[in-house]
Design a protein around this motif. Structure first.
Motif, PDB file in Angstrom:
ATOM      1  N   SER A  74      -5.898  -6.703   4.100  1.00 59.40           N
ATOM      2  CA  SER A  74      -6.148  -5.458   4.831  1.00 59.40           C
ATOM      3  C   SER A  74      -7.134  -4.566   4.090  1.00 59.40           C
ATOM      4  O   SER A  74      -7.927  -3.854   4.709  1.00 59.40           O
ATOM      5  N   ALA A  75      -7.120  -4.608   2.758  1.00 60.43           N
ATOM      6  CA  ALA A  75      -8.058  -3.799   1.981  1.00 60.43           C
ATOM      7  C   ALA A  75      -9.498  -4.243   2.240  1.00 60.43           C
ATOM      8  O   ALA A  75     -10.408  -3.413   2.339  1.00 60.43           O
TER       9      ALA A  75
ATOM     10  N   GLU B  99       0.809  -1.217   0.000  1.00 65.73           N
ATOM     11  CA  GLU B  99       0.000   0.000   0.000  1.00 65.73           C
ATOM     12  C   GLU B  99       0.842   1.265   0.000  1.00 65.73           C
ATOM     13  O   GLU B  99       0.451   2.287  -0.577  1.00 65.73           O
TER      14      GLU B  99
ATOM     15  N   ILE C  90      -9.939   0.106  -3.050  1.00 65.28           N
ATOM     16  CA  ILE C  90     -11.122  -0.749  -3.060  1.00 65.28           C
ATOM     17  C   ILE C  90     -11.407  -1.257  -4.471  1.00 65.28           C
ATOM     18  O   ILE C  90     -11.791  -2.421  -4.663  1.00 65.28           O
TER      19      ILE C  90
ATOM     20  N   THR D  78     -10.716  -5.466   4.971  1.00 62.12           N
ATOM     21  CA  THR D  78     -11.181  -5.039   6.294  1.00 62.12           C
ATOM     22  C   THR D  78     -11.669  -3.600   6.278  1.00 62.12           C
ATOM     23  O   THR D  78     -12.407  -3.180   7.174  1.00 62.12           O
ATOM     24  N   ARG D  79     -11.255  -2.844   5.261  1.00 58.74           N
ATOM     25  CA  ARG D  79     -11.673  -1.447   5.158  1.00 58.74           C
ATOM     26  C   ARG D  79     -12.755  -1.243   4.100  1.00 58.74           C
ATOM     27  O   ARG D  79     -13.138  -0.118   3.807  1.00 58.74           O
ATOM     28  N   ALA D  80     -13.220  -2.338   3.527  1.00 53.96           N
ATOM     29  CA  ALA D  80     -14.235  -2.244   2.469  1.00 53.96           C
ATOM     30  C   ALA D  80     -15.609  -2.653   2.989  1.00 53.96           C
ATOM     31  O   ALA D  80     -16.406  -3.234   2.253  1.00 53.96           O
ATOM     32  N   LEU D  81     -15.884  -2.347   4.250  1.00 55.13           N
ATOM     33  CA  LEU D  81     -17.138  -2.763   4.868  1.00 55.13           C
ATOM     34  C   LEU D  81     -18.344  -2.296   4.055  1.00 55.13           C
ATOM     35  O   LEU D  81     -18.504  -1.117   3.780  1.00 55.13           O
TER      36      LEU D  81
ATOM     37  N   ASP E  60      -8.341   5.749  -1.383  1.00 55.65           N
ATOM     38  CA  ASP E  60      -9.225   4.719  -0.828  1.00 55.65           C
ATOM     39  C   ASP E  60     -10.100   4.115  -1.916  1.00 55.65           C
ATOM     40  O   ASP E  60     -10.297   2.893  -1.968  1.00 55.65           O
TER      41      ASP E  60
END
Length: 225
Positions: A107-108, A33, A64, A110-113, A60
């Motif tokens: 990790s991506a 990243e 995603i 986990t941030r793409a909820l 971001d």
């Protein structure tokens, strides 16, 4: 007579979101990243940052989009099995291998909820859980358990691999040392840890992952019978 000067069409004219995403994946695979910047991406695509913003809102959004491209590719490559169990196992192993090959995906995700990469996984898993005969009011819990396992274990395995490479750690040597340390722990306080210490030397991460997934899947099957 004045000659017309022929000019080479600017590369920006052929710029597309798909090209930007594929170039981003290459940068992420190479440098993680931290290596994904609009400057690096501009240089790779031989264009200016302004042209990128016409397709991608921010970093971001870019991360995603790259993650979704990888997940979509994985889902399309995972064979639909003869049974829901076989399909779920293929999806789980496909995602495990994908996260190993592209460590940043873990990790991506986990941030793409709530966004498309997660929705793809949710839909594929949910359809198969429903096909198993799990009651509708229990399907959310079953799907959540399976996805949490896939993303949690797959992501942690990828992190372990990255740390090992960054620190130049040989896996066999590390596991041998850890096994020796565990086997010397106090037997009264750590009986289980001592008992499994010997298995560290030759355990297979992928096989362990699938064994754990099957354990959860069997529990879901029993609850629906």
């Amino acid at each position: 007579m004045i000659k017309k000067i022929r000019t080479t069409p600017r590369r920006e004219a052929s710029l597309s979101r798909d090209r930007i995403v594929e170039a981003s994946i290459e940068l992420l695979d190479r440098n993680g990243e931290a290596g994904l910047t609009f400057r690096a991406l501009s240089e790779r695509l031989a264009t200016g940052p302004g042209a990128l913003y016409g397709h991608i809102a921010n970093k971001d959004d870019l991360l995603i989009a790259a993650c979704d491209a990888i997940v979509a590719r994985t889902m399309s490559e995972c064979a639909i099995g003869a049974t829901p169990q076989a399909t779920l196992r293929a999806m789980a192993l496909g995602m495990f291998d994908t996260i190993v090959a592209h460590p940043w995906v873990g990790s991506a995700l986990t941030r793409a909820l709530g966004q498309l990469p997660i929705v793809r996984l949710l839909e594929r898993t949910g359809q198969q859980v429903g096909a198993l005969g799990v009651p509708e009011d229990e399907q959310w819990a079953a799907v959540s358990a399976l996805l949490s396992y896939i993303l949690g274990v797959g992501g942690q395995n990828a992190v372990n691999g990255q740390l090992a490479r960054a620190r130049d750690i040989d896996r066999s040597t590390f596991l041998e040392g850890l096994s020796t340390t565990w086997s010397q722990l106090d037997p009264q306080t750590y009986p289980f840890t001592r008992r499994v210490a010997g298995r560290l030397r030759s355990h297979d991460d992928r096989a362990d992952f699938l064994a754990g997934f099957d354990f959860i899947l069997r529990g879901i099957e029993r609850s629906s019978s």
